[in-house]
Design an enzyme around this catalytic site. Structure first.
Site, PDB file in Angstrom:
ATOM      1  N   ASN A 194      28.478  -2.795 -21.877  1.00  0.00           N
ATOM      2  CA  ASN A 194      29.606  -3.288 -21.089  1.00  0.00           C
ATOM      3  C   ASN A 194      30.892  -3.188 -21.912  1.00  0.00           C
ATOM      4  O   ASN A 194      30.891  -3.350 -23.137  1.00  0.00           O
ATOM      5  CB  ASN A 194      29.373  -4.690 -20.522  1.00  0.00           C
ATOM      6  CG  ASN A 194      28.891  -5.722 -21.518  1.00  0.00           C
ATOM      7  OD1 ASN A 194      28.354  -5.407 -22.576  1.00  0.00           O
ATOM      8  ND2 ASN A 194      29.076  -6.984 -21.176  1.00  0.00           N
ATOM      9  N   CYS A 247      30.448  -2.623 -16.354  1.00  0.00           N
ATOM     10  CA  CYS A 247      29.107  -3.092 -16.698  1.00  0.00           C
ATOM     11  C   CYS A 247      28.368  -2.035 -17.524  1.00  0.00           C
ATOM     12  O   CYS A 247      28.686  -0.835 -17.466  1.00  0.00           O
ATOM     13  CB  CYS A 247      28.311  -3.375 -15.431  1.00  0.00           C
ATOM     14  SG  CYS A 247      28.752  -4.916 -14.595  1.00  0.00           S
ATOM     15  N   GLU A 280      25.425  -0.866 -17.043  1.00  0.00           N
ATOM     16  CA  GLU A 280      24.745   0.115 -16.186  1.00  0.00           C
ATOM     17  C   GLU A 280      25.702   1.239 -15.795  1.00  0.00           C
ATOM     18  O   GLU A 280      25.323   2.416 -15.746  1.00  0.00           O
ATOM     19  CB  GLU A 280      24.212  -0.567 -14.914  1.00  0.00           C
ATOM     20  CG  GLU A 280      23.139  -1.611 -15.172  1.00  0.00           C
ATOM     21  CD  GLU A 280      23.703  -3.022 -15.387  1.00  0.00           C
ATOM     22  OE1 GLU A 280      24.823  -3.146 -15.905  1.00  0.00           O
ATOM     23  OE2 GLU A 280      23.003  -3.985 -15.037  1.00  0.00           O
ATOM     24  N   CYS A 290      23.936  -6.771 -11.772  1.00  0.00           N
ATOM     25  CA  CYS A 290      24.786  -7.429 -10.772  1.00  0.00           C
ATOM     26  C   CYS A 290      24.673  -6.667  -9.449  1.00  0.00           C
ATOM     27  O   CYS A 290      24.114  -5.561  -9.393  1.00  0.00           O
ATOM     28  CB  CYS A 290      26.230  -7.481 -11.250  1.00  0.00           C
ATOM     29  SG  CYS A 290      27.099  -5.894 -11.174  1.00  0.00           S
ATOM     30  N   CYS A 308      25.984  -3.140  -9.512  1.00  0.00           N
ATOM     31  CA  CYS A 308      25.165  -2.222 -10.314  1.00  0.00           C
ATOM     32  C   CYS A 308      23.843  -1.906  -9.636  1.00  0.00           C
ATOM     33  O   CYS A 308      23.274  -0.832  -9.851  1.00  0.00           O
ATOM     34  CB  CYS A 308      24.957  -2.780 -11.717  1.00  0.00           C
ATOM     35  SG  CYS A 308      26.456  -2.585 -12.710  1.00  0.00           S
TER      36      CYS A 308
HETATM   37  N1  THU Z   1      27.383  -7.334 -17.026  1.00  0.00           N
HETATM   38  C1  THU Z   1      26.808  -6.112 -17.164  1.00  0.00           C
HETATM   39  O1  THU Z   1      27.169  -5.334 -18.047  1.00  0.00           O
HETATM   40  N2  THU Z   1      25.826  -5.778 -16.297  1.00  0.00           N
HETATM   41  C2  THU Z   1      25.370  -6.579 -15.290  1.00  0.00           C
HETATM   42  O2  THU Z   1      24.631  -6.121 -14.442  1.00  0.00           O
HETATM   43  C3  THU Z   1      25.761  -7.990 -15.282  1.00  0.00           C
HETATM   44  C4  THU Z   1      27.019  -8.305 -16.013  1.00  0.00           C
HETATM   45  C5  THU Z   1      28.490  -7.690 -17.927  1.00  0.00           C
HETATM   46  C6  THU Z   1      29.837  -7.691 -17.271  1.00  0.00           C
HETATM   47  C7  THU Z   1      30.624  -8.577 -18.190  1.00  0.00           C
HETATM   48  O3  THU Z   1      31.133  -7.791 -19.265  1.00  0.00           O
HETATM   49  C8  THU Z   1      29.590  -9.543 -18.743  1.00  0.00           C
HETATM   50  O4  THU Z   1      28.320  -8.975 -18.464  1.00  0.00           O
HETATM   51  C9  THU Z   1      29.658 -10.930 -18.144  1.00  0.00           C
HETATM   52  O5  THU Z   1      29.618 -10.878 -16.771  1.00  0.00           O
END
Ligand code: THU
Length: 134
Positions: A44, A55, A57, A88, A91
């Site tokens: 991320n 994110c 992903e 999320c 994603c």
């Molecule tokens: N995050 C991800 O990288 N992937 C996900 O599927 C869930 C959330 C990151 C986004 C942000 O930088 C941090 O986690 C907190 O939400």
């Protein structure tokens, strides 16, 4: 952990260590196995303008696309915290674009695998590329 999952875990954990997360401090790494056998990883990447952050992903998908591959056969996400770092909502849809509903999405913590899902479990009755071609 099977050797296949272990390889995804190692790649995702290495990516997680590179996460740029000055705001949330929540590190996430993702790794995608493509049909070629190559693994694409991402972390991320946050931004002072919060909604612009990426994110893990999305970063891994970008690496896969840049390498010329467009199919995911297995995926793994590793995140901070005691909870399950499931992808999320956005994603889940991003993964669905390149993964069939039966594809496994493993969720891990630093200590190892926590739980495995399929894309269909994470995003039931999904809208996908086929909707636009049939
Ligand atoms: N995050 C991800 O990288 N992937 C996900 O599927 C869930 C959330 C990151 C986004 C942000 O930088 C941090 O986690 C907190 O939400």
């Amino acid at each position: 952990m099977t050797p296949g999952i272990a390889a995804l875990f190692d790649a995702a954990l290495a990516a997680k260590a590179r996460a740029y997360v000055p705001y949330s401090k929540f590190h996430v790494g993702a790794a995608l196995l493509a049909p070629s056998g190559c693994i694409y990883a991402g972390c991320n990447v946050e931004n002072a303008a919060y909604p612009v952050g990426n994110c893990a992903e999305a970063s891994a998908i970008a690496a896969m696309i840049l390498a010329g591959e467009t199919r995911i056969v297995e995926a793994l996400v590793v995140g901070d915290g005691a909870g399950l770092c499931t992808p999320c909502g956005g994603c889940r849809q991003r993964l669905r674009e390149f993964a069939e509903p039966g594809v496994a999405v493993h969720v891990a913590g630093d200590e190892g695998l926590r739980r495995s899902f399929t894309v269909e479990e994470l995003l039931p009755a999904s809208f996908g590329p086929d909707n636009l071609t049939s």
